[in-house]
Design an enzyme around this catalytic site. Structure first.
Site, PDB file in Angstrom:
ATOM      1  N   TYR A 105       0.860  -0.849  -0.335  1.00 55.26           N
ATOM      2  CA  TYR A 105      -0.147   0.505   0.556  1.00 55.26           C
ATOM      3  C   TYR A 105       0.775   1.130   0.318  1.00 55.26           C
ATOM      4  O   TYR A 105       0.413   2.334   0.587  1.00 55.26           O
ATOM      5  CB  TYR A 105      -0.799   0.109   1.168  1.00 55.26           C
ATOM      6  CG  TYR A 105      -2.551  -0.634   0.713  1.00 55.26           C
ATOM      7  CD1 TYR A 105      -2.387  -2.072   0.101  1.00 55.26           C
ATOM      8  CD2 TYR A 105      -3.542  -0.722   1.673  1.00 55.26           C
ATOM      9  CE1 TYR A 105      -3.327  -2.740  -0.453  1.00 55.26           C
ATOM     10  CE2 TYR A 105      -4.238  -0.971   1.931  1.00 55.26           C
ATOM     11  CZ  TYR A 105      -3.635  -2.152   0.884  1.00 55.26           C
ATOM     12  OH  TYR A 105      -5.499  -3.523   0.640  1.00 55.26           O
ATOM     13  N   LYS A 122       2.376 -15.287   4.059  1.00 60.36           N
ATOM     14  CA  LYS A 122       2.526 -16.093   2.913  1.00 60.36           C
ATOM     15  C   LYS A 122       4.125 -16.408   2.748  1.00 60.36           C
ATOM     16  O   LYS A 122       4.405 -16.347   1.313  1.00 60.36           O
ATOM     17  CB  LYS A 122       1.626 -15.114   1.594  1.00 60.36           C
ATOM     18  CG  LYS A 122       1.400 -16.759   0.540  1.00 60.36           C
ATOM     19  CD  LYS A 122       0.671 -17.712   0.341  1.00 60.36           C
ATOM     20  CE  LYS A 122       0.394 -18.054  -0.707  1.00 60.36           C
ATOM     21  NZ  LYS A 122      -0.519 -19.461  -0.471  1.00 60.36           N
ATOM     22  N   ASP A 167      -3.766 -18.021   3.251  1.00 57.88           N
ATOM     23  CA  ASP A 167      -4.561 -18.518   2.534  1.00 57.88           C
ATOM     24  C   ASP A 167      -5.576 -19.690   3.446  1.00 57.88           C
ATOM     25  O   ASP A 167      -6.990 -19.836   3.866  1.00 57.88           O
ATOM     26  CB  ASP A 167      -4.733 -19.467   1.241  1.00 57.88           C
ATOM     27  CG  ASP A 167      -3.495 -19.483   1.032  1.00 57.88           C
ATOM     28  OD1 ASP A 167      -2.454 -19.616   2.005  1.00 57.88           O
ATOM     29  OD2 ASP A 167      -3.349 -20.319  -0.225  1.00 57.88           O
ATOM     30  N   ASP A 189      -6.028  -6.308   6.212  1.00 55.37           N
ATOM     31  CA  ASP A 189      -7.279  -5.329   5.046  1.00 55.37           C
ATOM     32  C   ASP A 189      -7.950  -6.208   5.065  1.00 55.37           C
ATOM     33  O   ASP A 189      -9.481  -6.228   4.995  1.00 55.37           O
ATOM     34  CB  ASP A 189      -6.750  -4.547   3.954  1.00 55.37           C
ATOM     35  CG  ASP A 189      -7.421  -3.622   3.414  1.00 55.37           C
ATOM     36  OD1 ASP A 189      -8.753  -3.167   4.241  1.00 55.37           O
ATOM     37  OD2 ASP A 189      -7.590  -2.819   2.209  1.00 55.37           O
ATOM     38  N   ASP A 234     -12.016  -7.802   6.630  1.00 58.33           N
ATOM     39  CA  ASP A 234     -13.426  -7.676   5.910  1.00 58.33           C
ATOM     40  C   ASP A 234     -13.308  -8.731   6.601  1.00 58.33           C
ATOM     41  O   ASP A 234     -15.319  -9.005   6.384  1.00 58.33           O
ATOM     42  CB  ASP A 234     -13.562  -7.357   4.478  1.00 58.33           C
ATOM     43  CG  ASP A 234     -14.087  -5.538   4.635  1.00 58.33           C
ATOM     44  OD1 ASP A 234     -13.607  -4.694   5.259  1.00 58.33           O
ATOM     45  OD2 ASP A 234     -13.735  -5.169   3.457  1.00 58.33           O
TER      46      ASP A 234
HETATM   47 MG    MG Z   1     -10.706  -2.626   3.605  1.00 57.50          MG
END
Ligand code: MG
Ligand code: NAI
Length: 333
Positions: free
Chosen positions: A122, A169, A202, A226, A230
């Site tokens: 990001y 990962k 994962d 992030d 969610d």
């Molecule tokens: Mg978000």
């Protein structure tokens, strides 16, 4: 009443405005003295002023004891991601908790995602167009990852959590996440009383659904944090229930995990609880623990009663009705 706190208030766009109004109206019931400094950011601000995040807003946030942020729309990356970077808010805390009378998939979900907030995938300047596509670089530094992993273990220690899970990962991203995993176990050694484990991201996505009660503190890099937060919202039934804190060495910003929700904006339908729980996190950050508890208990009471709930929680009450129910509960405490 002792301290007077300077709070930067950035409602932003869409339901950000509605949930912020609701939250401030409850904060005003508490025995804490706030000076609110409102500042603009987001899509509407971009349209009006030509920039989604004016310098003046950054300045207001910088000069405050804490910031309450609602939501931005399409300009979110230029607003919230930039604010986190400008203010060096390196730790993003996202508690995921199940509540009664909601659409949670299990009853005992209670974990927190500690997400690295300044690097990973990001960093805006690290994405570029190439001749046949685009490249985004993923930055993992020893300094930033050590800081966030240590933060997660400290959090566990201070909040009576018995385990920290590192998520990465490293089997594919051998260098960058290989380093993350190595640092995770180096830091873990400093905390012999706290259990530690690590999973691939994962697999974690699956375990969160099959065995969400297993998790207490998850620490991970920016993008993975992030996405998993969610998923956490999905586990407990709604984005309208997940608050967050962005913490730095000298500053902090509190915001719901959700966005501007254009599908329900302006309709008095948004669940204000994620924003309110973010304000509760702010009160704890300011060490106003008693007021934090009163506010949180008022929210809990309304959820336990289960009669006045917004649509995302399975009810049909409005933002304003939920807010008034919380006000009534708070006054009764
Ligand atoms: Mg978000
Ligand atoms: P979103 O979080 O705004 O909405 C996703 C879904 O959850 C929608 O169906 C919405 O109605 C529902 N929802 C979200 N919050 C709710 C609440 N408090 N009560 C009831 N229902 C709620 O995410 P989406 O749709 O991906 O993005 C919408 C806009 O928000 C985009 O422009 C995006 O860029 C922006 N965004 C901004 C963020 C921020 O400011 N931190 C974070 C995420 C998205």
């Amino acid at each position: 009443m002792t301290n007077k706190y300077k709070i930067a208030v950035v409602p932003g766009d869409g339901i950000g405005l509605e949930v912020m109004d609701a939250t401030i109206s409850i904060l005003n019931e508490l025995d804490v003295d706030f000076e609110y400094n409102y500042a603009d950011a987001g899509d509407e601000c971009l349209e009006k002023t030509g920039t989604a995040l004016p310098e003046k807003t950054i300045d207001t946030v910088r000069k405050s004891d804490a910031c309450l942020f609602g939501a931005a729309g399409e300009s979110a990356a230029d607003v919230i991601v930039k604010l986190r970077q400008e203010l060096k808010l390196f730790a993003n805390l996202r508690p995921v908790k199940s509540y009664p009378n909601t659409n949670s998939i299990a009853e005992n979900i209670d974990f927190i995602i500690v997400r690295e907030n300044t690097e990973g995938l990001y960093i805006a300047d690290m994405e570029e167009m190439t001749e046949d596509g685009a490249i985004a670089k993923r930055v993992i530094t020893r300094e930033a990852e050590s800081r966030i992993i240590d933060y997660a273990f400290q959090y566990a220690k201070n909040n009576n959590k018995s385990k920290v899970t590192g998520v990465h990962k490293a089997n594919v991203l051998k260098k960058s996440d290989g380093l993350f995993k190595q640092i995770f176990y180096e830091i873990a050694e400093k905390y012999p009383d706290i259990e530690k484990e690590d999973f691939y991201v994962d697999a974690t996505a699956m375990y969160l659904i099959t065995n969400p009660e297993n998790f207490e503190v998850i620490v991970t890099t920016n993008l993975f944090g992030d996405i998993l937060s969610d998923e956490g919202a999905g586990l407990v039934g709604s984005l309208g229930l997940i608050p967050s804190a962005n913490i730095g060495d000298d500053g902090a910003l509190f915001e719901p995990v959700h966005g501007s929700a254009p599908d329900i904006a302006g309709q008095n339908k948004a669940n204000p609880i994620a924003m309110m729980l973010s304000a509760v996190m702010m009160l704890r950050y300011l060490n106003e623990n008693r007021e934090a508890e009163i506010f949180e208990n008022a929210i809990l009471k309304v959820l336990e009663d289960g009669e006045i709930l917004t649509g995302d929680m399975g009810g049909n009450s409005t933002t304003k009705e939920v807010t008034e129910a919380i006000r009534t509960a708070l006054r009764g405490m």
